[in-house]
Scaffold this active site. Structure first.
Site, mmCIF file in Angstrom:
data_model
loop_
_atom_site.group_PDB
_atom_site.id
_atom_site.type_symbol
_atom_site.label_atom_id
_atom_site.label_comp_id
_atom_site.label_asym_id
_atom_site.label_seq_id
_atom_site.Cartn_x
_atom_site.Cartn_y
_atom_site.Cartn_z
ATOM 1 N N ASP A 1 0.942 -1.470 -0.189
ATOM 2 C CA ASP A 1 -0.423 -0.228 0.114
ATOM 3 C C ASP A 1 0.565 0.982 0.100
ATOM 4 O O ASP A 1 2.043 1.562 0.433
ATOM 5 C CB ASP A 1 -1.132 -0.039 1.267
ATOM 6 C CG ASP A 1 -2.628 0.971 0.667
ATOM 7 O OD1 ASP A 1 -2.003 2.554 1.151
ATOM 8 O OD2 ASP A 1 -3.500 -0.022 1.348
ATOM 9 N N HIS B 1 -12.748 -0.712 -7.357
ATOM 10 C CA HIS B 1 -14.169 -0.301 -7.405
ATOM 11 C C HIS B 1 -14.185 0.775 -7.261
ATOM 12 O O HIS B 1 -14.745 2.197 -7.077
ATOM 13 C CB HIS B 1 -15.737 -0.542 -6.080
ATOM 14 C CG HIS B 1 -14.915 -0.605 -4.931
ATOM 15 N ND1 HIS B 1 -16.270 -0.026 -3.604
ATOM 16 C CD2 HIS B 1 -14.632 0.280 -4.173
ATOM 17 C CE1 HIS B 1 -15.276 0.166 -2.968
ATOM 18 N NE2 HIS B 1 -14.043 0.497 -3.013
HETATM 19 C C1 LIG Z 1 -10.788 1.108 -0.306
HETATM 20 S S1 LIG Z 1 -9.673 1.176 0.196
HETATM 21 C C2 LIG Z 1 -8.947 -1.526 0.772
HETATM 22 C C3 LIG Z 1 -8.141 -1.192 1.436
HETATM 23 C C4 LIG Z 1 -8.278 -2.664 1.436
HETATM 24 N N1 LIG Z 1 -7.693 -3.387 0.700
HETATM 25 C C5 LIG Z 1 -9.210 -3.370 2.666
HETATM 26 O O1 LIG Z 1 -10.309 -3.554 2.276
HETATM 27 O O2 LIG Z 1 -9.939 -2.719 3.188
HETATM 28 C C6 LIG Z 1 -8.460 1.195 -1.229
HETATM 29 C C7 LIG Z 1 -7.469 1.120 -1.004
HETATM 30 O O3 LIG Z 1 -5.787 1.037 -2.054
HETATM 31 C C8 LIG Z 1 -5.128 1.952 -1.462
HETATM 32 N N2 LIG Z 1 -4.496 2.820 -2.330
HETATM 33 C C9 LIG Z 1 -5.190 4.221 -2.803
HETATM 34 N N3 LIG Z 1 -4.118 4.291 -3.814
HETATM 35 C C10 LIG Z 1 -3.004 3.804 -4.426
HETATM 36 C C11 LIG Z 1 -2.011 3.384 -5.233
HETATM 37 N N4 LIG Z 1 -1.070 4.077 -6.167
HETATM 38 N N5 LIG Z 1 -1.384 1.921 -4.673
HETATM 39 C C12 LIG Z 1 -0.968 2.291 -3.616
HETATM 40 N N6 LIG Z 1 -2.299 1.135 -2.753
HETATM 41 C C13 LIG Z 1 -3.528 2.338 -3.180
HETATM 42 C C14 LIG Z 1 -5.284 3.040 -0.578
HETATM 43 O O4 LIG Z 1 -4.604 3.505 0.196
HETATM 44 C C15 LIG Z 1 -6.622 2.270 0.347
HETATM 45 O O5 LIG Z 1 -5.893 1.371 1.498
#
Ligand SMILES: C[S@@+](CC[C@H](N)C(=O)[O-])C[C@H]1O[C@@H](n2cnc3c(N)ncnc32)[C@H](O)[C@@H]1O
Length: 426
Positions: free
Chosen positions: A280, A325
Site C-alpha cells: 500500500d 471499485h
Molecule cells: C478502499 S481501500 C481498500 C483497503 C483494503 N484492501 C480493504 O479491503 O480494507 C483502497 C486502498 O487502496 C490504497 N491505494 C490507493 N491508491 C494506491 C496506490 N496508487 N498504490 C497502492 N495503494 C493505493 C489505499 O491506500 C487503500 O488502502
C-alpha cells in the site's frame, strides 16, 4: 387495482408473520435474544437467519411504501431512508463531529443542558438535532430532557465507527449533493478530479490528493475502512470462508492496496500455507508492523508499492480487495497492466469486490444498498460498481490471457470473490 393491492398487502403481512415465527425459533436454538434497540442488544444475528431477515425487511418496506402517496414516498426515500441522505446527515453530522456519544454515559443518562454545555451548541439546537436522531433510533429520551444510549448510539463510542459515520456526513454527503453538477459538467468523465467530490471541495484535484493534504481527514478515511470490518456484510470472515485457500498449497500472496493488512492477517492466521506481502502507500503502514501477531512474524510483511507502477513481486496469488471499485475503467486497466510483468503462468488474481446484480435479482434492501454505494463511487471517484460481465470485460479488454475462473459469494456478503488465472506460456 384496489383489490390487487389489498391482497398483496395481506400476502406481505402473512409472510412477515411466518418469517418472524421462523426467525424467533432460530434465535431460540442459538440462545440469542430477540432483536431490540436496547443499548446492550446483540449487534449481529446468526448467519442462518439471513434469508428470513431479508424477507421480513423487504416485506415491511414494501408495505410502508405501498401505504404512502407518491409524494410522501419520494420525500421519505429522499430524506430519511439511509445514512447518506439529507436531514439524517444533519443530525448524524452533529453527533459524530461533536462526539456526542462520548458525552452520554453508557448505561446512564445526561441532560440536553449538559450536552449543550460540552458541545458549545445552543440547547435548543442540541434538543432538535438529537430528537431527530432519535427517530432513527440513535439515542433515546428516557425521561423529559434526558438523553440515554441505544444500541446504535453506543456503537459510536468506538472511534472507528464514529469516523465511519463522519465520513458519510462530512465527505460523501457533500460530494453527493454535487454529483449531478459534475455529471453535467464532464459527461462520461473517468477522471477522479472531475467529480462531485472535487466540486464540493472547490478543487480541481482528486479525492486522494485532497485527503492526503489533510492528515485528519485522511485518518478518518482510513479508520472508516476498518469500520466495515464491524459489519456483517463486509466482515473479513467472508474472505476466509468463501474460497478454498487451503487447496492452493504453499503460496505467496500479495495483498495489493491491502491497507494496514487487516484482511491479510485473517488469511494468514487461518491458513498456514499462505505467506503474505501487504502492499500500500507508505502512510497506511504507520505502526502496522507492531500489530502483526507474534505467530505471523516472518510470514507477513509490508511493502510500500504504488500499484500504478510495475509490480516488483513474482507471487502465486495477487489479492485485491475493494481496490478496483475506486477507479474508473481507464485507471483499472493501468493497475492491471502494471501487474503483467510479474505474472507467471498460472498466477491467480483474486478480487474481493461487489458484483452489481441485475435489477430485482436480490433482496430489495440489499439492491438499494449496493446501488447507493454505486452512486457514492461515482460522486467521489468517477468510478462504479461492476456486474460480473463488466468485470470479465474489464480484464478481457486489457489482455485475453486473463482467464475468468469463477465467482463465489454469500447472501450476507456485500463482496464476492472473483478469480482470474494468467494463462500465458511466458
Ligand atoms: C478502499 S481501500 C481498500 C483497503 C483494503 N484492501 C480493504 O479491503 O480494507 C483502497 C486502498 O487502496 C490504497 N491505494 C490507493 N491508491 C494506491 C496506490 N496508487 N498504490 C497502492 N495503494 C493505493 C489505499 O491506500 C487503500 O488502502
Amino acid at each position: 387495482m384496489a383489490t390487487q393491492s389489498a391482497s398483496r398487502l395481506a400476502k406481505l403481512a402473512a409472510t412477515i408473520v411466518d418469517s418472524i415465527a421462523t426467525l424467533e425459533s432460530s434465535l431460540q436454538v442459538h440462545g440469542v435474544p430477540s432483536p431490540s434497540f436496547d443499548e446492550d442488544a446483540p449487534t449481529l444475528l446468526p448467519r442462518d437467519t439471513v434469508d428470513v431477515r431479508d424477507a421480513i425487511i423487504d416485506c415491511a418496506a414494501e408495505i410502508q411504501d405501498m401505504l404512502q402517496g407518491p409524494l410522501d414516498l419520494m420525500y421519505r426515500h429522499g430524506s430519511a431512508l439511509t445514512l447518506w441522505e439529507f436531514n439524517n446527515c444533519v443530525s448524524l453530522q452533529a453527533i459524530t463531529r461533536l462526539k456526542i456519544a462520548n458525552i452520554v454515559p453508557s448505561g446512564g443518562q445526561t441532560s440536553y443542558t449538559a450536552i449543550a454545555k460540552q458541545t458549545g451548541l445552543h440547547e435548543q439546537a442540541v434538543r432538535r438535532l438529537l430528537r431527530h436522531a432519535m427517530t432513527m433510533r440513535v439515542f433515546r429520551e428516557p425521561e423529559a430532557g434526558m438523553v440515554a444510549h441505544t444500541q446504535a448510539s453506543r456503537a459510536l463510542l468506538d472511534p472507528v465507527a464514529n469516523d465511519w459515520v463522519g465520513l458519510g456526513t462530512e465527505e460523501m454527503w457533500p460530494a453527493a449533493t454535487r454529483m449531478l453538477d459534475a455529471l453535467q459538467k464532464w459527461p462520461g468523465s473517468q477522471e477522479p478530479r472531475e467529480t462531485g467530490f472535487a466540486l464540493a471541495n472547490g478543487s480541481d484535484r482528486s479525492i486522494y490528493q485532497i485527503l492526503e493534504a489533510d492528515p485528519g481527514r485522511a485518518l478518518r478515511f482510513a479508520n472508516s475502512m476498518k469500520a466495515y470490518m464491524l459489519m456483517q456484510e463486509y466482515n473479513s470472515t467472508h474472505v476466509v470462508n468463501n474460497y478454498d485457500w487451503a487447496s492452493l498449497g504453499q503460496v505467496h500472496l500479495v495483498d495489493i492496496g491491502g491497507g494496514a493488512g487487516h484482511v491479510s492477517v485473517e488469511l494468514a492466521t487461518h491458513f498456514p500455507n499462505i505467506s503474505v506481502t501487504v502492499q500500500d502507500m507508505e502512510n497506511m503502514f504507520e505502526g502496522a508492523d507492531s500489530q502483526i501477531p507474534a505467530e505471523l512474524q516472518g510470514r507477513l510483511k509490508y511493502m510500500v508499492h504504488d500499484f500504478f507502477t510495475p509490480q516488483p513481486v513474482k507471487a502465486d496469488v495477487y489479492f485485491l480487495r475493494w481496490v478496483f471499485h475506486n477507479w474508473s475503467d481507464k485507471y483499472c486497466a493501468l493497475i492491471i497492466k502494471a501487474l503483467i510483468p510479474a505474472l507467471k503462468p498460472g498466477a491467480r488474481l483474486i478480487l474481493n469486490e461487489t458484483c452489481m446484480p441485475e435489477p430485482g435479482a436480490i433482496s430489495h434492501w440489499r439492491e438499494k444498498y449496493i446501488r447507493s454505494f454505486d452512486l457514492s463511487m461515482g460522486a467521489s471517484f468517477a468510478s462504479y460498481e461492476r456486474s460480473i460481465d463488466e468485470w470479465k470485460a474489464l480484464f478481457a479488454e486489457v489482455d485475453q490471457r486473463f482467464k475468468f475462473q469463477g465467482v463465489n459469494g454469500a447472501t450476507d456478503s456485500a463482496l464476492s470473490l472473483i478469480e482470474f488465472i494468467w494463462v500465458s506460456e511466458e
